[in-house]
Design a protein around this motif. Structure first.
Motif, PDB file in Angstrom:
ATOM      1  N   LEU A   1      12.404  72.757   5.460  1.00  0.00           N
ATOM      2  CA  LEU A   1      12.699  73.165   6.828  1.00  0.00           C
ATOM      3  C   LEU A   1      12.853  74.743   6.562  1.00  0.00           C
ATOM      4  CD1 LEU A   1      13.568  73.005   9.891  1.00  0.00           C
ATOM      5  CD2 LEU A   1      15.600  72.448   8.959  1.00  0.00           C
ATOM      6  N   ASP A   2      13.582  75.197   5.651  1.00  0.00           N
ATOM      7  CA  ASP A   2      13.781  76.613   5.400  1.00  0.00           C
ATOM      8  C   ASP A   2      12.948  77.115   4.398  1.00  0.00           C
ATOM      9  OD1 ASP A   2      14.607  79.323   5.288  1.00  0.00           O
ATOM     10  OD2 ASP A   2      16.456  78.809   4.509  1.00  0.00           O
TER      11      ASP A   2
ATOM     12  N   HIS B   1      12.346  82.514  14.241  1.00  0.00           N
ATOM     13  CA  HIS B   1      12.543  81.143  13.927  1.00  0.00           C
ATOM     14  C   HIS B   1      12.835  81.093  12.455  1.00  0.00           C
ATOM     15  CE1 HIS B   1       8.838  80.591  11.447  1.00  0.00           C
ATOM     16  NE2 HIS B   1       8.526  81.635  11.953  1.00  0.00           N
TER      17      HIS B   1
ATOM     18  N   LYS C   1      15.865  78.681  11.067  1.00  0.00           N
ATOM     19  CA  LYS C   1      15.560  77.514   9.825  1.00  0.00           C
ATOM     20  C   LYS C   1      16.903  77.914   8.887  1.00  0.00           C
ATOM     21  CE  LYS C   1      11.085  76.862  11.367  1.00  0.00           C
ATOM     22  NZ  LYS C   1       9.469  76.932  10.950  1.00  0.00           N
TER      23      LYS C   1
ATOM     24  N   GLY D   1      18.759  74.943   7.585  1.00  0.00           N
ATOM     25  CA  GLY D   1      18.620  74.511   6.294  1.00  0.00           C
ATOM     26  C   GLY D   1      19.795  74.435   5.591  1.00  0.00           C
TER      27      GLY D   1
END
Length: 422
Positions: free
Chosen positions: A215-216, A385, A389, A393
């Motif tokens: 995700l990150d 974003h 994230k 994350g």
């Protein structure tokens, strides 16, 4: 606790901010994320050569700078501002202290100088999703998180004079690219099982590593599969107190991550304010509207509260074992106002609470940033974003926030009933 920065701390932060401004701008960040390793090796080399950042908190006898661990945590505020992808967290925060605390003299002498020089990157491999539990951030740190002697996790068995590991660990920070792995594995069977740490070379036969989609993206993660891989025990089996060592590392890692999150939140707020000063609606800057100002003021207050908690956690963690300068990574730590193991005066660890507050502040700052940027804030090309994230994350890896706080409340026995004598 002295809330003022020393001259050395101020110089480290200033130099690091200048370096990251030159070498880790938005375009550099995007380019680094697209590489196989997920970070820029040239930036890592610069951090090692110009600042000695990988060995900032390691003893001078192993080639480190010998600064207090709080200095490394405070430096994380600058890396957080830039969302700098680097092996710093995996190598210098999660793994090097374990080698310092548990490793033999030969292991420390052979590995720590190379870590300090930036020539060796190391990753801590524990079965997912047990990283927060293993570091005693959301649980007591004991139990069977590494496999429990049963199927799953990573199992270790003796093979002649060495060890063989079999199993899998996912969501390993820099696990796909680190040159050395410190693997947590269960040994001794089910009835007498215990967790030990093992050194595994990145090029070992039977080791399969792949980068995972995370995700990150600024925290690259890998899947580590071990198929009868030869491993070397970290330290001595009889003397190893792995859960205690991981708990000490976890408390400092929480302080480091809290400072990093504060830096990211502060930068997210700055970017939002800059945008609102330029963007106009109804003939005036958006930032001049009182409703917008109130929202930003709330974010600012939340960040400042998180910063205070993060600084205190960094200072308290630095009291553990006199910052690890005794060469044993904080086996003692009974003296000093912070008490043992980065605890406050009442004996509870404060890193988890600071991390919870910082992650909440980052999530709030990033969410407001995305919202107040309008349509552009939702685009892939904008950096807003990435900050959101990072908050999400880190919660997945080291939280979530409510569990961090619940564990801290349990340690403090906040909700236990006590009899009151009249």
């Amino acid at each position: 606790m002295d809330p003022n920065f020393t001259a050395e701390q101020g110089e480290i932060r200033r130099t690091l901010r200048e370096l990251l401004h030159k070498r880790c701008g938005p375009h550099d960040l995007r380019a680094a994320l697209d590489t196989p390793d997920g970070h820029d090796p040239a930036l890592w080399t610069a951090l090692a050569e110009q600042l000695g950042l990988p060995g900032l908190a390691l003893p001078e006898q192993y080639g480190g700078v010998g600064c207090p661990r709080a200095d490394l945590a405070l430096a994380a505020e600058e890396t957080g501002r830039a969302l700098a992808p680097s092996p710093l967290l995996a190598t210098s925060v999660l793994t090097a202290p374990l080698i310092l605390a548990l490793g033999s003299d030969a292991q420390r002498a052979g590995l720590l100088p190379r870590i300090c020089d930036g020539a060796l990157t190391v990753a801590l491999a524990v079965p997912a999703p047990a990283l927060a539990t293993a570091l005693a951030l959301t649980g007591p740190g004991g139990g069977d998180w590494s496999g429990g002697g049963r199927a799953g996790g990573v199992q270790a068995r003796r093979a002649g004079s060495g060890w063989r590991l079999y199993g899998e660990a996912v969501q390993v920070l820099d696990g796909h690219s680190a040159e050395l792995l410190v693997v947590a594995a269960h040994t001794g069977g089910f009835a007498r099982s215990r967790t030990l740490l093992f050194l595994v070379a990145g090029a070992a036969a039977g080791l399969v590593r792949t980068r995972q989609t995370a995700l990150d993206a600024t925290r690259p993660q890998g899947r580590v599969q071990l198929r009868e891989v030869h491993a070397e025990l970290l330290g001595e089996e009889a003397a190893a107190d792995v859960p205690a060592a991981l708990a000490r590392v976890g408390d400092f890692a929480a302080a480091f991550l809290a400072c990093e999150a504060v830096g990211a939140a502060d930068r997210a707020l700055e970017r939002t304010v800059e945008h609102l000063k330029q963007r106009e609606q109804f003939g005036r800057a958006i930032g001049s509207f009182q409703a917008v100002q109130h929202r930003l003021a709330d974010v600012y207050v939340q960040i400042q509260a998180a910063r205070s908690a993060a600084y205190y956690a960094a200072w308290a963690a630095g009291q553990d074992g006199q910052d690890g300068q005794d060469g044993q990574g904080g086996q003692g730590g009974e003296d000093g106002p912070g008490g043992p193991g980065g605890r406050d005066g009442h004996g509870e660890r404060v890193g988890g609470l600071a991390l919870a507050q910082a992650l909440e502040a980052l999530r709030c700052a990033a969410a407001e940033g995305v919202q107040l940027h309008g349509g552009i804030g939702f685009t892939w090309e904008h950096e807003a974003h990435l900050y959101f994230k990072r908050a999400a994350g880190d919660e997945l890896l080291f939280g979530p926030v409510h569990r961090l706080r619940a564990h801290a409340a349990g340690q403090a026995r906040l909700f236990e009933r006590a009899e009151v004598s009249v």
